[in-house]
Design a protein around this motif. Sequence first.
Motif, PDB file in Angstrom:
ATOM      1  N   LYS A  67       1.243   6.633  -6.794  1.00  0.00           N
ATOM      2  CA  LYS A  67       0.085   7.657  -6.992  1.00  0.00           C
ATOM      3  C   LYS A  67       0.547   9.169  -6.733  1.00  0.00           C
ATOM      4  N   GLU A  68       1.323   9.514  -5.655  1.00  0.00           N
ATOM      5  CA  GLU A  68       1.575  10.810  -5.410  1.00  0.00           C
ATOM      6  C   GLU A  68       2.714  11.531  -6.677  1.00  0.00           C
ATOM      7  N   GLY A 114       0.213  10.020 -10.331  1.00  0.00           N
ATOM      8  CA  GLY A 114      -1.230   9.998 -10.320  1.00  0.00           C
ATOM      9  C   GLY A 114      -2.005   8.724 -11.047  1.00  0.00           C
ATOM     10  N   ILE A 115      -0.940   7.743 -10.931  1.00  0.00           N
ATOM     11  CA  ILE A 115      -1.473   6.349 -11.444  1.00  0.00           C
ATOM     12  C   ILE A 115      -1.735   5.281 -10.282  1.00  0.00           C
ATOM     13  N   GLU A 116      -2.868   4.848 -10.267  1.00  0.00           N
ATOM     14  CA  GLU A 116      -3.278   3.772  -9.113  1.00  0.00           C
ATOM     15  C   GLU A 116      -2.919   2.226  -9.343  1.00  0.00           C
ATOM     16  N   ARG A 154       1.905   1.599  -3.438  1.00  0.00           N
ATOM     17  CA  ARG A 154       0.837   2.283  -4.347  1.00  0.00           C
ATOM     18  C   ARG A 154       0.727   3.749  -3.967  1.00  0.00           C
ATOM     19  N   GLN A 155       0.612   4.152  -2.754  1.00  0.00           N
ATOM     20  CA  GLN A 155       0.838   5.750  -2.536  1.00  0.00           C
ATOM     21  C   GLN A 155       1.959   6.648  -3.089  1.00  0.00           C
ATOM     22  N   GLU A 199       0.954  -1.110   0.112  1.00  0.00           N
ATOM     23  CA  GLU A 199      -0.041  -0.030  -0.155  1.00  0.00           C
ATOM     24  C   GLU A 199       0.726   1.268   0.042  1.00  0.00           C
ATOM     25  N   GLU A 207      -2.791  -1.440  -9.551  1.00  0.00           N
ATOM     26  CA  GLU A 207      -3.787  -2.345  -9.085  1.00  0.00           C
ATOM     27  C   GLU A 207      -3.101  -3.654  -8.526  1.00  0.00           C
ATOM     28  N   TRP A 208      -3.595  -4.074  -7.421  1.00  0.00           N
ATOM     29  CA  TRP A 208      -3.105  -5.448  -7.021  1.00  0.00           C
ATOM     30  C   TRP A 208      -3.185  -6.596  -7.985  1.00  0.00           C
TER      31      TRP A 208
END
Length: 308
Positions: free
Chosen positions: A292-293, A296-298, A288-289, A285, A300-301
Amino acid sequence: MSAEAILTMNGSNEDYLSLSQVRGRYVFSYELSKMTWFKVGGPAEVLFKPKDTEDLISFFKQKPSDLAITVLGAGSNVLVRDQGIKGCVIKLGSGFSDITFNAKEVIAGAGCLDRTVVMECAAQGLSGLEFLVGIPGTIGGAVYMNAGAYGHEIKDYLNWVEVVSLDGILTRFQSSELSMEYRKGNLPKGAVVVRASFILNEKKPAQIMQSINAYLQQREDSQPVRGRTGGSTFKNPADQSAWKLIDDAGCRGLTINDAQVSTKHCNFLLNLDAAKASELEQLGENVRQAVKEQTGIELEWEIIRLGE
Ligand SMILES: Cc1cc2nc3c(=O)[nH]c(=O)nc-3n(C[C@H](O)[C@H](O)[C@H](O)COP(=O)(O)OP(=O)(O)OC[C@H]3O[C@@H](n4cnc5c(N)ncnc54)[C@H](O)[C@@H]3O)c2cc1C
């Protein structure tokens, strides 16, 4: 009998087995860390190893409707949480390991290891599934995940798959009936893969072995293949590599205690020794964070997280 009644019968489970007329084996409070590649995860309330397909069908037909079912292959793409899995975990064993050939067709039981099938195909002079050789899962897991590597996927060779539904019905699906996509077999919910057929191409065994060895070497060079890992943690977003995004976000080598983002391939998480599932999941996680920061891409597990 309700699921709760079965699961509280510790000490007298054998009585339940003889009553249920199931020929396979139940193990209560089975520590799933013994069975997963990450070597983490709490217990399954009950582990069921069916003897064969008929046994699995019979189990499903008799099971209480509220008994939660989870199926595991080799446990190479799962993160089982520390509190374990409620209900029944099904593990397909030797009764699901037949491999048969018919001209260019190979039919493999869902419990077969990918590598075993690849090697048997090579010996028969059948080519196509070599890309599976370094994927440490079973045929059931490979079909469920539409496993892939080096530009090939299961769906490219799958002819049909036989599944048993939660109500104990055996159904054969042609590959064209499933809309398989990147790391998704898109099987009906709860379906347990028991057998799969693939159509391959004829080739000289020596040539096939050359590709197999090249794939194995490529993995050895780029992945922590001997680590306690679950393979690729996140799916590659369209036109992007998850590992590159993770690397660019500065996460290579990041740790939480014994949970580490691999320094060799940073889309792999590693349990260096005594990591907990919660630490591996939190590390994922955090990655992922960070991605993203930065972008901007999230992410996916890809790893399937199971349990409490
Ligand atoms: C070192 C390493 C390298 C890897 N490289 C790759 C790679 O290159 N490409 C790739 O695609 N994957 C890769 N993986 C991930 C993993 O090996 C594959 O996804 C594999 O196909 C999972 O098979 P499994 O039997 O271990 O399934 P599990 O991990 O046990 O389960 C995965 C999922 O499949 C379901 N499942 C398992 N068996 C069945 C069944 N019989 N019927 C229905 N559902 C079932 C489970 O419920 C779960 O949701 C790698 C993993 C490791 C550890």
